[in-house]
Motif scaffolding. Structure first.
Motif, PDB file in Angstrom:
ATOM      1  N   ILE A 181     110.021  75.706   2.776  1.00 36.96           N
ATOM      2  CA  ILE A 181     109.103  74.626   3.030  1.00 36.96           C
ATOM      3  C   ILE A 181     108.003  75.329   3.783  1.00 36.96           C
ATOM      4  N   LEU A 182     106.866  75.108   3.257  1.00 35.06           N
ATOM      5  CA  LEU A 182     105.658  75.035   4.270  1.00 35.06           C
ATOM      6  C   LEU A 182     105.116  73.685   4.779  1.00 35.06           C
ATOM      7  N   CYS A 183     105.062  73.441   5.871  1.00 38.26           N
ATOM      8  CA  CYS A 183     104.615  72.487   6.724  1.00 38.26           C
ATOM      9  C   CYS A 183     103.369  72.604   7.437  1.00 38.26           C
ATOM     10  N   VAL A 184     102.254  71.957   7.141  1.00 40.40           N
ATOM     11  CA  VAL A 184     100.989  71.728   7.767  1.00 40.40           C
ATOM     12  C   VAL A 184     100.890  70.584   8.459  1.00 40.40           C
ATOM     13  N   ILE A 185     100.491  70.453   9.598  1.00 42.03           N
ATOM     14  CA  ILE A 185     100.228  69.342  10.217  1.00 42.03           C
ATOM     15  C   ILE A 185      98.822  69.562  10.771  1.00 42.03           C
ATOM     16  N   THR A 186      97.969  68.385  10.499  1.00 44.23           N
ATOM     17  CA  THR A 186      96.509  68.707  10.546  1.00 44.23           C
ATOM     18  C   THR A 186      95.972  67.428  11.078  1.00 44.23           C
ATOM     19  N   PRO A 187      94.758  67.400  11.955  1.00 41.85           N
ATOM     20  CA  PRO A 187      93.757  66.165  11.953  1.00 41.85           C
ATOM     21  C   PRO A 187      93.177  66.022  10.804  1.00 41.85           C
ATOM     22  N   LEU A 188      92.573  64.991  10.503  1.00 41.05           N
ATOM     23  CA  LEU A 188      91.746  64.608   9.383  1.00 41.05           C
ATOM     24  C   LEU A 188      90.379  64.460   9.741  1.00 41.05           C
ATOM     25  N   ALA A 189      89.297  65.209   8.842  1.00 42.41           N
ATOM     26  CA  ALA A 189      87.949  65.020   9.078  1.00 42.41           C
ATOM     27  C   ALA A 189      87.502  63.544   9.301  1.00 42.41           C
ATOM     28  N   ALA A 190      87.827  62.697   8.530  1.00 41.18           N
ATOM     29  CA  ALA A 190      87.445  61.373   8.494  1.00 41.18           C
ATOM     30  C   ALA A 190      87.695  60.584  10.039  1.00 41.18           C
ATOM     31  N   THR A 191      88.810  61.122  10.686  1.00 41.48           N
ATOM     32  CA  THR A 191      89.255  60.435  11.842  1.00 41.48           C
ATOM     33  C   THR A 191      88.713  61.211  13.356  1.00 41.48           C
ATOM     34  N   VAL A 192      87.783  62.260  12.963  1.00 38.86           N
ATOM     35  CA  VAL A 192      87.614  63.114  14.279  1.00 38.86           C
ATOM     36  C   VAL A 192      86.091  62.890  14.292  1.00 38.86           C
ATOM     37  N   PRO A 193      85.530  62.941  15.418  1.00 35.79           N
ATOM     38  CA  PRO A 193      84.050  62.843  15.822  1.00 35.79           C
ATOM     39  C   PRO A 193      83.343  64.001  15.187  1.00 35.79           C
ATOM     40  N   GLU A 194      82.133  63.508  14.652  1.00 33.41           N
ATOM     41  CA  GLU A 194      81.229  64.633  13.985  1.00 33.41           C
ATOM     42  C   GLU A 194      81.313  66.032  14.452  1.00 33.41           C
ATOM     43  N   GLY A 195      81.206  66.235  15.839  1.00 33.07           N
ATOM     44  CA  GLY A 195      81.025  67.456  16.574  1.00 33.07           C
ATOM     45  C   GLY A 195      82.614  68.205  16.382  1.00 33.07           C
ATOM     46  N   LYS A 196      83.648  67.495  15.904  1.00 35.66           N
ATOM     47  CA  LYS A 196      84.779  68.281  15.921  1.00 35.66           C
ATOM     48  C   LYS A 196      85.473  68.261  14.563  1.00 35.66           C
ATOM     49  N   ARG A 197      84.730  68.290  13.411  1.00 34.92           N
ATOM     50  CA  ARG A 197      85.142  68.338  12.239  1.00 34.92           C
ATOM     51  C   ARG A 197      85.688  69.995  11.848  1.00 34.92           C
ATOM     52  N   GLY A 198      85.316  70.909  12.625  1.00 33.65           N
ATOM     53  CA  GLY A 198      85.810  71.973  12.355  1.00 33.65           C
ATOM     54  C   GLY A 198      87.238  72.419  12.718  1.00 33.65           C
ATOM     55  N   ILE A 199      87.775  71.358  13.292  1.00 31.67           N
ATOM     56  CA  ILE A 199      89.312  71.431  13.771  1.00 31.67           C
ATOM     57  C   ILE A 199      90.170  70.783  12.673  1.00 31.67           C
ATOM     58  N   ALA A 200      89.461  69.927  11.779  1.00 29.09           N
ATOM     59  CA  ALA A 200      90.284  69.047  10.808  1.00 29.09           C
ATOM     60  C   ALA A 200      90.041  69.542   9.257  1.00 29.09           C
ATOM     61  N   LEU A 201      90.997  68.985   8.557  1.00 32.52           N
ATOM     62  CA  LEU A 201      90.508  69.073   6.780  1.00 32.52           C
ATOM     63  C   LEU A 201      90.144  67.901   6.522  1.00 32.52           C
ATOM     64  N   ASP A 202      89.232  68.174   5.493  1.00 32.21           N
ATOM     65  CA  ASP A 202      88.692  66.955   4.620  1.00 32.21           C
ATOM     66  C   ASP A 202      89.881  66.656   3.342  1.00 32.21           C
ATOM     67  N   GLU A 203      89.477  65.629   2.428  1.00 36.63           N
ATOM     68  CA  GLU A 203      90.323  65.484   1.434  1.00 36.63           C
ATOM     69  C   GLU A 203      90.306  66.615   0.378  1.00 36.63           C
ATOM     70  N   GLU A 204      89.030  67.237   0.198  1.00 35.48           N
ATOM     71  CA  GLU A 204      88.938  68.158  -0.827  1.00 35.48           C
ATOM     72  C   GLU A 204      89.858  69.336  -0.330  1.00 35.48           C
ATOM     73  N   GLU A 205      89.692  69.731   1.200  1.00 33.59           N
ATOM     74  CA  GLU A 205      90.571  70.887   1.721  1.00 33.59           C
ATOM     75  C   GLU A 205      92.337  70.543   1.339  1.00 33.59           C
ATOM     76  N   LEU A 206      92.483  69.211   1.800  1.00 35.59           N
ATOM     77  CA  LEU A 206      93.967  68.679   1.580  1.00 35.59           C
ATOM     78  C   LEU A 206      94.286  69.020   0.042  1.00 35.59           C
ATOM     79  N   GLY A 207      93.361  68.933  -0.754  1.00 37.39           N
ATOM     80  CA  GLY A 207      93.883  68.934  -2.217  1.00 37.39           C
ATOM     81  C   GLY A 207      93.985  70.408  -2.618  1.00 37.39           C
ATOM     82  N   LEU A 208      93.210  71.407  -2.086  1.00 36.24           N
ATOM     83  CA  LEU A 208      93.444  72.826  -2.482  1.00 36.24           C
ATOM     84  C   LEU A 208      94.590  73.146  -1.813  1.00 36.24           C
ATOM     85  N   LEU A 209      94.965  72.478  -0.583  1.00 36.76           N
ATOM     86  CA  LEU A 209      96.236  73.087   0.087  1.00 36.76           C
ATOM     87  C   LEU A 209      97.383  72.736  -0.879  1.00 36.76           C
TER      88      LEU A 209
END
Length: 361
Positions: A137-165
């Motif tokens: 199993i590969l398990c990835v636990i990550t914040p979501l871009a839609a739920t973090v402040p604009e200035g912290k989008r770099g720590i999170a994944l958006d829906e496209e990145e989740l789809g790629l993963l």
């Protein structure tokens, strides 16, 4: 997001910094979806202060915990009781690779709050898939871009990145862990490479260059289109009175920040196909020397740049831009199966310059 240096993380942890604690929802999901069997091995990448690694060890795993910040590992070792089956390792999964890992394969590989900090995610994902045991199993636990402040989008994944993963797995489950995305990926499956256009171009004499540039390890640079879901080489249309080599090095610098000279570029072939009934001519250019590090210079066109193994391209989960695929096939003939038709006009190499006579001292 661009790769974050060990110096920055060392300073963060040396100053007492930490991250969100492991929550009850995460513990419950791990117990439900990734229980440890006898002799189970886990690899925790970006382990930080080791909280997840120690939890996995308490659940029955023998754990290799990897981080590139020595200050984090120092604190993690101090908080780990003697006899706990955790081995803390200093290393960078993106830049050092996986060859030096203590075990050839793992039952569980985890990334908690760390996947967004990788730049060459596609290449790293291919190497990690190779390191999973059957039914691993590969398990990835990550914040979501839609739920973090604009200035912290770099720590999170958006829906496209989740789809790629999640692409290229037999089973890809997504759960909620108190606002974090909890991904459980099982059964890597090879997918045939696909090719795609990017829609009808604006009216133009469709001539330009596609640039193959490789790093010292032979990895080829590809960009993720911001407008259309394809991977593509650096390059673009040539300006009026601009030859293909000049266009190649100009586009390379404008798009990626890499600097090269026309003298270090070689025109390999002219490739002609058609798009929406219009002829399209692409110059296949190979750049053999450059300086700098790839950076997103035109974010409205390219989301990010990645160094990819050429051998991985036939199993790329997302499409290649068709002209880029033709250029890649010029450099590595036969690598890509089932290419759309193209007229290929190889360019004979220029005669090498005469040796320069050396004057005796």
């Amino acid at each position: 997001m661009a790769h974050t240096t060990p110096d920055r993380w060392n300073a963060h942890y040396a100053d007492g910094g930490a991250f969100r604690r492991l929550g009850d929802a995460e513990r419950q999901l791990l117990a439900q979806h990734a229980p440890a069997s006898d002799g189970a091995l886990a690899l925790d990448v970006g382990c930080g202060l080791g909280e997840l690694a120690r939890h996995l060890a308490g659940s029955g795993y023998t754990v290799d915990a990897l981080d590139h910040a020595d200050a984090a590992l120092t604190r993690a070792r101090a908080d780990t009781a003697p006899g706990t089956p955790v081995t803390y390792l200093l290393g960078d999964i993106e830049h050092d690779g996986t060859d030096e890992l203590p075990h050839p394969a793992y039952d569980l590989i985890t990334f908690r709050l760390s996947w967004a900090f990788l730049n060459d995610r596609t290449r790293v994902l291919h190497r990690l898939r190779e390191r999973l045991r059957p039914d691993g199993i590969l398990c990835v636990i990550t914040p979501l871009a839609a739920t973090v402040p604009e200035g912290k989008r770099g720590i999170a994944l958006d829906e496209e990145e989740l789809g790629l993963l999640c692409a290229g797995w037999k089973d890809a489950e997504r759960h909620d862990a108190d606002g974090l995305a909890f991904l459980v990926l099982r059964g890597p499956i090879p997918l045939p490479v696909r090719y795609a256009g990017k829609g009808r171009p604006s009216p133009h004499a469709l001539t330009g260059a596609g640039v193959v540039v490789t790093d010292p390890q032979g990895r080829v640079l590809l960009g993720r289109s911001a407008r259309r879901e394809v991977w593509e080489l650096p390059g673009g249309k040539n300006d009026a009175d601009e030859d293909f080599l000049a266009a190649a090095v100009r586009e390379l610098e404008e798009e990626t920040g890499l600097t090269a000279h026309a003298a270090d570029a070689r025109l390999l072939a002219l490739l002609m196909d058609s798009v929406h009934g219009m002829p399209r001519l692409t110059a296949a250019v190979r750049v053999r020397a450059f300086s700098g590090e790839p950076a997103v210079r035109e974010p409205d066109l390219i989301r990010r740049w990645e160094w990819m193994e050429p051998a991985d391209l036939p199993q790329l989960a997302q499409p290649l831009f068709t002209p880029s695929a033709h250029v890649i096939d010029t450099v590595w003939p036969g690598l890509l199966p089932g290419l759309p038709p193209v007229h290929r006009y190889p360019i004979a190499p220029a005669a090498p310059p005469a040796p320069t006579e050396q004057t005796a001292p």
